[in-house]
Enzyme design. Structure first.
Site, PDB file in Angstrom:
ATOM      1  NE  ARG A 289      -8.173   9.379  15.981  1.00  0.00           N
ATOM      2  CZ  ARG A 289      -8.758   9.368  15.825  1.00  0.00           C
ATOM      3  NH1 ARG A 289      -9.402   8.629  15.606  1.00  0.00           N
ATOM      4  NH2 ARG A 289      -9.116   9.945  16.960  1.00  0.00           N
TER       5      ARG A 289
ATOM      6  N   GLY B 213      14.856 -22.230  -7.379  1.00  0.00           N
ATOM      7  CA  GLY B 213      13.324 -21.987  -6.509  1.00  0.00           C
ATOM      8  C   GLY B 213      13.038 -20.857  -7.722  1.00  0.00           C
ATOM      9  CE  LYS B 214      14.074 -23.187 -14.060  1.00  0.00           C
ATOM     10  NZ  LYS B 214      14.790 -24.131 -12.496  1.00  0.00           N
TER      11      LYS B 214
ATOM     12  CG  ASP C 142      -8.669   6.810  12.089  1.00  0.00           C
ATOM     13  OD1 ASP C 142      -8.643   5.489  13.002  1.00  0.00           O
ATOM     14  OD2 ASP C 142      -9.827   7.814  12.062  1.00  0.00           O
TER      15      ASP C 142
ATOM     16  CG  ASP D 244     -12.079   4.982  10.454  1.00  0.00           C
ATOM     17  OD1 ASP D 244     -11.909   3.767  11.310  1.00  0.00           O
ATOM     18  OD2 ASP D 244     -12.181   6.191   9.842  1.00  0.00           O
TER      19      ASP D 244
ATOM     20  NE  ARG E 230      -5.680   5.104  16.311  1.00  0.00           N
ATOM     21  CZ  ARG E 230      -6.497   4.587  15.599  1.00  0.00           C
ATOM     22  NH1 ARG E 230      -6.581   4.537  14.404  1.00  0.00           N
ATOM     23  NH2 ARG E 230      -8.235   4.684  16.315  1.00  0.00           N
TER      24      ARG E 230
END
Length: 375
Positions: free
Chosen positions: A95, A189-190, A98, A100, A84
């Protein structure tokens, strides 16, 4: 904490592969904005306000944690990524996509960038017909009438045709799983990943209460002396916490995610306990294990041992700083054996050795996609 809000978006395309443009927009909305709850049929309409190819139009219902300002920014980024090209000219143009904002909860918004409800929505059949398909009884915040009634009062006489083409709706984690358990070695990192998922997908979080265990610092100073009381206290606490938290359904959360599963107790006990102690421990564990709800998905985060040592040093817990690599290797072997032999768990192994899902959004996105694609 994100508060989930419901927004309705109108999507249209009349350049290129219109169906594919809409489908890609749906995937990006799910990724960047929030869970797509409903998608209308695709309607074909003539271009509005200018001569061009026919449009494909749809409306979608989305649950989002974004505020209206950030929602609009995310929409513009999606439009840009799909080709776009926005200009300062106010006349209508063809276009690729789009998007909205039609409605945002029950709010009325008047700002320079955004007006909600969309000021032209009631005058456009290509908006109202697909919107009414997915939300006929929703009240318009200003008109105070159901959308079905608003459509009846719409004066737009343009033709609109249902193509009966179907777009694929991305499946949200909460639709696939009620309970996810995330495990890994010390420093994998759990807990971090558990918190991130809980935040982004509005999940109830269950975190292990290791910091409250008085035996843990003592265990790292004298393994043999404190191994048994440590493992027994962990087992009792994990059993109590999971029994309580899994039984309490939270109406305001979509699902449950935890940073451990009770089988973790047995894995660590195998490594730390003497043979006679482990035999007694196993008896207690087997009794408790039968009573605990099993997760719909068990995730194991694999992390190479040198990286685990780095992570442990970074988080700076004094009692963890002397953990030997050999100990971490034994823990990993225990998890590997468990995963191979536990046939009743749906398991996903994710190698995070070369990932930084905290600071790299693409790494985090990849992990989420792996979870979503579990069959």
């Amino acid at each position: 904490m994100h508060i989930a809000r419901t927004t309705y978006l109108s999507l249209g395309s009349n350049l290129g592969n219109k169906f594919e443009n809409l489908q890609q927009a749906i995937f990006l909305i799910d990724e960047k904005i929030g869970s797509v709850a409903k998608i209308s049929s695709i309607y074909k309409t003539t271009s509005w306000g200018f001569d061009s190819d026919d449009f494909y139009n749809i409306c979608v219902q989305v649950s989002t944690g974004l505020n209206p300002e950030n929602l609009l920014k995310a929409i513009h980024k999606i439009e840009l990524s799909l080709g776009r090209k926005r200009t300062s000219e106010k006349k209508y143009k063809a276009r690729t996509i789009d998007i909205d904002v039609l409605l945002f909860d029950n709010e009325v918004i008047f700002s320079k960038e955004l007006i909600v409800p969309h000021k032209e929505m009631l005058n456009r059949k290509f908006v109202m017909v697909p919107l009414v398909e997915i939300a006929p009884n929703l009240m318009h915040p200003i008109e105070k009438q159901r959308l079905q009634v608003c459509l009846t009062n719409c004066t737009d006489k343009s033709e609109i045709e249902n193509t009966y083409l179907e777009l694929k709706r991305p499946i949200c984690l909460s639709e696939k799983f009620n309970y996810i358990a995330i495990e890994g070695n010390i420093g994998a990192g759990k807990t971090t990943l558990t918190n991130m998922i809980a935040e982004d997908f509005n999940a109830k979080v269950i975190l292990e209460r290791f910091a409250d265990n008085p035996f843990l610092p003592k265990f790292y100073e004298d393994n043999e002396r404190y191994a048994f009381p440590l493992e027994m206290s962990f087992l009792a606490d994990r059993y109590q916490q999971l029994s309580d938290d899994l039984a309490q359904f939270d109406l305001f959360k979509n699902f449950i995610v935890s940073d451990y599963y009770i089988f973790k107790s047995l894995i660590f006990a195998q490594v730390t306990l003497l043979k006679e102690e482990y035999f007694l421990y196993r008896k207690m564990f087997d009794i408790m294990y039968k009573e605990i709800s099993k997760p719909d998905l068990y995730i194991y985060l694999y992390q190479e041992t040198p990286r685990l040592i780095e992570n442990i040093k970074k988080r700076g817990r004094d009692y963890e700083q002397n953990i030997a690599p050999e100990y971490l290797d034994k823990i990993h072997s225990g998890y590997t054996t468990f995963i191979k032999t536990e046939e009743n768990l749906k398991t996903l192994i994710i190698d995070v050795s070369n990932k930084d899902f905290v600071n790299n959004p693409e790494d985090y996105k990849e992990i989420i996609e792996l979870i979503k694609n579990v069959k």
